[in-house]
Design a protein around this motif. Structure first.
Motif, PDB file in Angstrom:
ATOM      1  N   SER A  22      -5.243  -8.560   1.012  1.00 52.70           N
ATOM      2  CA  SER A  22      -4.539  -8.366  -0.265  1.00 52.70           C
ATOM      3  C   SER A  22      -4.845  -7.002  -0.865  1.00 52.70           C
ATOM      4  O   SER A  22      -3.980  -6.372  -1.468  1.00 52.70           O
ATOM      5  CB  SER A  22      -4.918  -9.471  -1.252  1.00 52.70           C
ATOM      6  OG  SER A  22      -4.508 -10.722  -0.735  1.00 52.70           O
ATOM      7  N   THR A  23      -6.087  -6.502  -0.664  1.00 46.38           N
ATOM      8  CA  THR A  23      -6.464  -5.191  -1.211  1.00 46.38           C
ATOM      9  C   THR A  23      -5.680  -4.095  -0.506  1.00 46.38           C
ATOM     10  O   THR A  23      -5.176  -3.163  -1.143  1.00 46.38           O
ATOM     11  CB  THR A  23      -7.986  -4.951  -1.037  1.00 46.38           C
ATOM     12  OG1 THR A  23      -8.666  -6.137  -1.425  1.00 46.38           O
ATOM     13  CG2 THR A  23      -8.460  -3.786  -1.860  1.00 46.38           C
ATOM     14  N   ASP A  26      -2.179  -4.030  -1.770  1.00 44.40           N
ATOM     15  CA  ASP A  26      -2.106  -3.349  -3.078  1.00 44.40           C
ATOM     16  C   ASP A  26      -1.986  -1.837  -2.901  1.00 44.40           C
ATOM     17  O   ASP A  26      -1.155  -1.183  -3.538  1.00 44.40           O
ATOM     18  CB  ASP A  26      -3.386  -3.618  -3.903  1.00 44.40           C
ATOM     19  CG  ASP A  26      -3.500  -5.073  -4.348  1.00 44.40           C
ATOM     20  OD1 ASP A  26      -2.512  -5.807  -4.186  1.00 44.40           O
ATOM     21  OD2 ASP A  26      -4.569  -5.465  -4.844  1.00 44.40           O
ATOM     22  N   ARG A  27      -2.834  -1.266  -2.004  1.00 44.99           N
ATOM     23  CA  ARG A  27      -2.829   0.192  -1.812  1.00 44.99           C
ATOM     24  C   ARG A  27      -1.499   0.658  -1.211  1.00 44.99           C
ATOM     25  O   ARG A  27      -0.954   1.674  -1.604  1.00 44.99           O
ATOM     26  CB  ARG A  27      -3.965   0.626  -0.876  1.00 44.99           C
ATOM     27  CG  ARG A  27      -5.378   0.405  -1.360  1.00 44.99           C
ATOM     28  CD  ARG A  27      -5.725   1.180  -2.610  1.00 44.99           C
ATOM     29  NE  ARG A  27      -5.376   0.458  -3.816  1.00 44.99           N
ATOM     30  CZ  ARG A  27      -6.107  -0.548  -4.329  1.00 44.99           C
ATOM     31  NH1 ARG A  27      -7.222  -0.917  -3.756  1.00 44.99           N
ATOM     32  NH2 ARG A  27      -5.713  -1.156  -5.442  1.00 44.99           N
ATOM     33  N   GLU A  30       1.125   0.790  -3.822  1.00 45.66           N
ATOM     34  CA  GLU A  30       0.959   1.920  -4.753  1.00 45.66           C
ATOM     35  C   GLU A  30       1.512   3.196  -4.130  1.00 45.66           C
ATOM     36  O   GLU A  30       2.210   3.966  -4.785  1.00 45.66           O
ATOM     37  CB  GLU A  30      -0.531   2.122  -5.067  1.00 45.66           C
ATOM     38  CG  GLU A  30      -1.030   1.213  -6.173  1.00 45.66           C
ATOM     39  CD  GLU A  30      -2.547   1.204  -6.249  1.00 45.66           C
ATOM     40  OE1 GLU A  30      -3.177   2.234  -5.946  1.00 45.66           O
ATOM     41  OE2 GLU A  30      -3.100   0.154  -6.606  1.00 45.66           O
ATOM     42  N   THR A  35       4.536  -0.059  -7.384  1.00 48.73           N
ATOM     43  CA  THR A  35       3.771  -0.347  -8.612  1.00 48.73           C
ATOM     44  C   THR A  35       3.350   0.983  -9.228  1.00 48.73           C
ATOM     45  O   THR A  35       3.130   1.958  -8.525  1.00 48.73           O
ATOM     46  CB  THR A  35       2.493  -1.151  -8.304  1.00 48.73           C
ATOM     47  OG1 THR A  35       1.650  -0.352  -7.489  1.00 48.73           O
ATOM     48  CG2 THR A  35       2.804  -2.433  -7.615  1.00 48.73           C
ATOM     49  N   LYS A  40       0.423  -2.231 -12.410  1.00 54.29           N
ATOM     50  CA  LYS A  40      -0.644  -2.350 -11.404  1.00 54.29           C
ATOM     51  C   LYS A  40      -1.610  -3.491 -11.759  1.00 54.29           C
ATOM     52  O   LYS A  40      -2.014  -3.649 -12.890  1.00 54.29           O
ATOM     53  CB  LYS A  40      -1.400  -1.025 -11.344  1.00 54.29           C
ATOM     54  CG  LYS A  40      -2.519  -0.994 -10.333  1.00 54.29           C
ATOM     55  CD  LYS A  40      -3.185   0.359 -10.392  1.00 54.29           C
ATOM     56  CE  LYS A  40      -4.471   0.356  -9.602  1.00 54.29           C
ATOM     57  NZ  LYS A  40      -5.194   1.596  -9.732  1.00 54.29           N
ATOM     58  N   ASP A  42      -4.809  -6.061  -9.459  1.00 59.28           N
ATOM     59  CA  ASP A  42      -5.378  -6.359  -8.141  1.00 59.28           C
ATOM     60  C   ASP A  42      -4.700  -7.578  -7.551  1.00 59.28           C
ATOM     61  O   ASP A  42      -4.198  -8.436  -8.266  1.00 59.28           O
ATOM     62  CB  ASP A  42      -6.887  -6.613  -8.273  1.00 59.28           C
ATOM     63  CG  ASP A  42      -7.629  -5.310  -8.519  1.00 59.28           C
ATOM     64  OD1 ASP A  42      -7.028  -4.263  -8.239  1.00 59.28           O
ATOM     65  OD2 ASP A  42      -8.774  -5.345  -8.995  1.00 59.28           O
ATOM     66  N   GLN A  43      -4.725  -7.657  -6.198  1.00 59.62           N
ATOM     67  CA  GLN A  43      -4.103  -8.782  -5.474  1.00 59.62           C
ATOM     68  C   GLN A  43      -2.665  -8.998  -5.945  1.00 59.62           C
ATOM     69  O   GLN A  43      -2.280 -10.069  -6.371  1.00 59.62           O
ATOM     70  CB  GLN A  43      -4.877 -10.087  -5.720  1.00 59.62           C
ATOM     71  CG  GLN A  43      -6.187 -10.200  -5.004  1.00 59.62           C
ATOM     72  CD  GLN A  43      -6.917 -11.459  -5.454  1.00 59.62           C
ATOM     73  OE1 GLN A  43      -7.846 -11.388  -6.240  1.00 59.62           O
ATOM     74  NE2 GLN A  43      -6.507 -12.612  -4.989  1.00 59.62           N
ATOM     75  N   ILE A  44      -1.879  -7.936  -5.891  1.00 62.97           N
ATOM     76  CA  ILE A  44      -0.562  -7.973  -6.535  1.00 62.97           C
ATOM     77  C   ILE A  44       0.382  -8.999  -5.912  1.00 62.97           C
ATOM     78  O   ILE A  44       1.244  -9.552  -6.587  1.00 62.97           O
ATOM     79  CB  ILE A  44       0.051  -6.553  -6.526  1.00 62.97           C
ATOM     80  CG1 ILE A  44       1.136  -6.463  -7.589  1.00 62.97           C
ATOM     81  CG2 ILE A  44       0.569  -6.155  -5.170  1.00 62.97           C
ATOM     82  CD1 ILE A  44       1.367  -5.068  -8.084  1.00 62.97           C
ATOM     83  N   ARG A  52      -5.981 -15.638  -7.285  1.00 62.67           N
ATOM     84  CA  ARG A  52      -6.708 -14.479  -7.807  1.00 62.67           C
ATOM     85  C   ARG A  52      -8.180 -14.813  -8.015  1.00 62.67           C
ATOM     86  O   ARG A  52      -9.064 -14.023  -7.706  1.00 62.67           O
ATOM     87  CB  ARG A  52      -6.095 -14.010  -9.126  1.00 62.67           C
ATOM     88  CG  ARG A  52      -4.578 -14.015  -9.121  1.00 62.67           C
ATOM     89  CD  ARG A  52      -4.041 -13.563 -10.449  1.00 62.67           C
ATOM     90  NE  ARG A  52      -4.151 -12.129 -10.564  1.00 62.67           N
ATOM     91  CZ  ARG A  52      -3.403 -11.283  -9.867  1.00 62.67           C
ATOM     92  NH1 ARG A  52      -2.500 -11.736  -9.050  1.00 62.67           N
ATOM     93  NH2 ARG A  52      -3.544 -10.001  -9.984  1.00 62.67           N
TER      94      ARG A  52
END
Length: 601
Positions: A22-23, A26-27, A30, A35, A40, A42-44, A52
C-alpha cells in the motif's frame, strides 16, 4: 493495435502481508499526479477504517494514472491493488488475471515469506511478467545482497532486475515506473472483436447499485448497450462506463486493454460475481475468461446478538454487509442458550474477525460468535452423502458409515532455529510432514498436510509464539480425508448447552472437553445446589467437574437448646436443596461464552 493500447500498462503489486504494497501504491499515485497535498493520505487505496488501522488490504482496489516516461511517451498505467492475506487468495487470482505484469515486493529485512511464494506461483500460472522490487532499504536491518540471493534461489527470478527502493521515503520509486513501462508488455486484444471483459471485483454504491470493476480483453463498451453475464446468465443495460482515478470518472467508451468500471442497474452482488465474463447480448464472444469459481466459505460459526432485541438490527446489518462482500454466506439459526442468530460462512479466520468488527462498528451491535467449525462430510449407512457445518445437525453415530474432514496443505517459512518447535506444533495438530526445502542457509520452507479444523484453532497464534513471530504461513485446500470424528456436548446440570457443542477428532475430545469444563467451573457462579459440568460423547461422559453449593447458615437463628433442633433445620434444608436441584435452572453468564469461545482449544 492502436497507440492508446500500445501505451497502456496493466499491473498489480503482490507481496506478503506488511511488506509495503500500500505504501508503494501511495508513492506511485503521487508521481502519477493523481493525488496532491490536499487529497494525500497514507494507504490511499485502502478505503475502510479497519484496513487503515490494521495496516492490511481487505478489498482489492484500483487506480488509473498517466506517466511520461524517459523515452518521451505518455503511458496510461492501471494499478490493480490486491489483498495480501491468504483468506483472499481468490480475489488475488482474479486481480492478477486482469494484468500483464506484477511487481513482486520483497522486504529487505525479512526476505522471502510464505505468501510471497504463493502469490508468485499465481502470477506464474497466469504467465505474467514479474519485476522483483526490494523494499524498505532505508531500514538499518536491510540486507540487499541476501535478498538478491533469495530472489534468484528461491523465486527463480533474475536478481539483476531487482529494484532496491524505499517506498516510505520515495527513494528510487521512479525507477519502478520506468521498469513498468519498459518491461511489462502492452495488453493484447482486438477492439473490433466481440466484447469479452472480466469482472475482477465489484462493490455496492447507494445511488448506482452494484458497480462492477472490469478489464476488457476484446471489443469495446459504451453507455446504452445491453450486456450479458456469461456465468450468471443475466442481461443488463449499461448506464455508465468509466475509469477510476481515485474518483470515478465517466468516459465515452472503454476498449480492449482498458481497466474501468461499468454501472448497469444491477441490484444485488450476485449479479456481478468476481471472475464472471461480460459480453454483449447481441454479439456475444464464444469463450469465457478462464478461472471463474464461486467463492467457497471454509469456516463456519454462529453469530448472535448479545441483546436478543437487537436481532432485527443484525438481520438488516448482515444483509447490507453482504452487498459489499459477496463471499459471505449466512442462514438463520436458533440456539436455546443464545437465542436467535445466524450461521455464517467465512473465507477464513481473518475474514471472520473483520466481518464481526465491521458489523459491530458500522451498525453499533454487540455480538457473540460461537466456536468456528468447518464443513464435514458424512456418508450414512444408507449410502447418502451429507455436508454438515453445524454441530447441532450431526447425525446419530449409529447411522454414520464414515466421516471425513477437509485437509489443507500448509507452507511454513521460518528461520532454521525454530524448525524443532514447528515440528512439535504440527505433530500436536495431527499434521503430516511432506517436504523440507532450504531457501537460503538459514531459512527453511516446510510443507505439511493437516486438518483445517486444527488450523483454525489457534494454530497461527501458537506458530507465531513458537517462532518469536518470524514464521509465515500460507495454506490451500487439498480435499477431504477420512477421520474419527465425534460430537462433543457440554452438559451443565445434566442439560446440554447447544452453543458449546463442537465436532472434534476422537483423540482430542477429552483434552478439549476438560479445558472447556475447567474454564466453565471458574466462570459459572455458585448456586444454592451443587452443579455438575460434564463433557460427553453421546451418553459417555469423558470429563467432569462440580461447582459446590452455596451453603446458607440456617442454624444461625438457633442459639442454645437441644442439638435435635439444629438437626431438624439441616434436614429441612437438605430436602429443600433436593427439590431445588430438580427444578433449579442454572444461569450461565455471557462472559462464560465469550471467554470459552476465545480459548476453545
Amino acid at each position: 493495435m492502436n497507440d492508446r493500447q500500445q501505451n497502456t500498462r496493466n499491473f498489480s503489486i503482490i507481496a506478503h502481508v506488511d511488506h509495503g504494497k500500500s505504501t508503494l501504491a501511495d508513492r506511485l499515485l503521487e508521481i502519477g499526479l493523481v493525488t496532491d497535498q490536499r487529497t494525500k493520505k497514507d494507504q490511499i487505496l485502502d478505503s475502510m477504517d479497519i484496513e487503515r488501522e490494521r495496516g492490511i488490504t481487505i478489498k482489492a482496489n484500483n487506480a488509473s494514472f498517466d506517466y511520461r516516461a524517459n523515452d518521451g511517451n505518455l503511458y496510461h498505467l492501471n494499478l490493480i491493488d490486491t489483498p495480501g492475506h491468504v483468506d483472499f487468495t481468490y480475489e488475488v487470482s482474479r486481480s492478477l488475471a486482469a494484468c500483464e505484469g506484477v511487481l513482486l515486493i520483497v522486504d529487505a529485512s525479512q526476505g522471502v515469506e510464505a505468501q510471497t511464494l504463493a502469490n508468485l506461483y499465481l502470477a506464474m500460472e497466469l504467465d505474467l511478467r514479474i519485476i522483483p522490487v526490494i523494499n524498505k532499504i532505508d531500514l538499518p536491518s536491510a540486507d540487499i545482497d541476501k535478498c538478491k540471493i533469495m530472489i534468484e534461489e528461491s523465486l527463480g527470478l533474475n536478481p539483476d532486475e531487482a529494484i532496491p527502493i524505499s517506498a516510505k521515503t520515495g527513494l528510487n520509486v521512479k525507477d519502478v515506473l520506468e521498469a513498468i513501462c519498459k518491461m511489462i508488455p502492452p495488453p493484447k486484444g482486438d477492439r473490433n472483436a466481440p466484447l469479452k471483459a472480466l469482472i475482477y471485483d465489484s462493490f455496492f454504491d447507494t445511488y448506482m447499485g452494484v458497480v462492477a470493476k472490469i478489464r476488457l480483453f476484446n471489443g469495446k463498451l459504451k453507455k446504452g448497450e445491453q450486456i450479458h453475464m456469461m456465468n450468471v446468465g443475466r442481461d443488463f443495460i449499461v448506464t455508465e462506463v468509466g475509469v477510476n482515478r481515485l474518483t470515478m470518472v465517466p468516459v465515452e467508451e472503454l476498449q480492449s486493454g482498458d481497466v474501468g468500471y461499468v454501472v448497469a442497474g444491477m441490484k444485488k452482488m450476485g449479479d456481478a460475481k468476481t471472475g464472471d465474463t461480460i459480453t454483449l447480448s447481441n454479439d456475444p464472444t464464444d469463450s469465457v475468461v478462464q478461472g471463474f469459481k464461486d467463492a467457497k466459505p471454509m469456516v463456519f460459526a454462529g453469530l448472535f446478538p448479545i441483546n436478543g432485541e437487537d436481532f432485527e438490527v443484525l438481520v438488516d446489518a448482515i444483509e447490507k454487509l453482504k452487498l459489499n462482500d459477496s463471499a459471505l454466506t449466512f442462514e438463520r439459526e436458533n440456539s436455546i442458550a443464545l437465542g436467535f442468530g445466524f450461521r455464517v460462512g467465512y473465507l477464513g479466520l481473518l475474514h471472520m474477525e473483520i466481518v464481526q468488527e465491521r458489523l459491530e462498528r458500522e451498525f453499533n451491535l454487540a455480538l457473540i460468535t460461537t466456536a468456528p467449525s468447518v464443513k464435514f462430510r458424512i456418508t450414512t449407512s444408507k449410502d447418502e452423502t451429507v455436508e454438515i457445518d453445524n454441530p447441532s445437525k450431526w447425525p446419530d453415530p449409529v447411522s454414520i458409515e464414515k466421516a471425513e474432514e477437509p485437509f489443507v496443505k500448509a507452507t511454513i517459512i521460518s528461520p532454521e532455529t525454530y524448525v524443532g518447535n514447528i515440528m512439535s506444533l504440527v505433530i500436536e495438530k495431527r499434521g503430516v510432514h511432506m517436504d523440507t526445502v532450504y531457501l537460503s542457509k538459514d531459512k527453511v520452507q516446510l510443507t505439511y498436510e493437516l486438518p483445517l479444523t486444527e488450523l483454525i484453532f489457534q494454530f497461527y497464534d501458537k506458530l507465531k509464539s513458537y517462532t518469536k513471530g518470524y514464521a509465515s504461513l500460507d495454506y490451500e485446500e487439498v480435499g477431504y480425508r477420512e477421520s474419527k470424528l465425534v460430537r462433543m456436548d457440554i452438559l451443565v446440570n445434566g442439560e446440554p448447552v447447544d452453543a458449546l457443542s463442537s465436532i472434534v477428532h476422537k483423540s482430542k475430545a477429552e483434552e478439549r472437553g476438560r479445558a472447556i469444563i475447567e474454564k466453565l467451573k471458574d466462570l459459572i457462579p455458585r448456586h444454592q445446589f451443587m452443579i455438575p459440568i460434564q463433557a460427553a460423547l453421546g451418553s459417555k461422559v469423558i470429563a467432569r467437574e462440580s461447582i459446590s453449593a452455596l451453603r446458607k447458615n440456617v442454624t444461625a437463628k438457633c442459639y442454645g437448646g437441644d442439638i435435635s433442633r439444629k438437626k431438624k433445620l439441616l434436614e429441612k434444608q437438605k430436602e429443600g436443596k433436593k427439590r431445588m436441584k430438580q427444578i433449579g435452572n442454572v444461569e450461565i453468564p455471557q462472559e462464560a461464552f465469550l471467554s470459552i469461545l476465545k480459548t476453545s482449544d
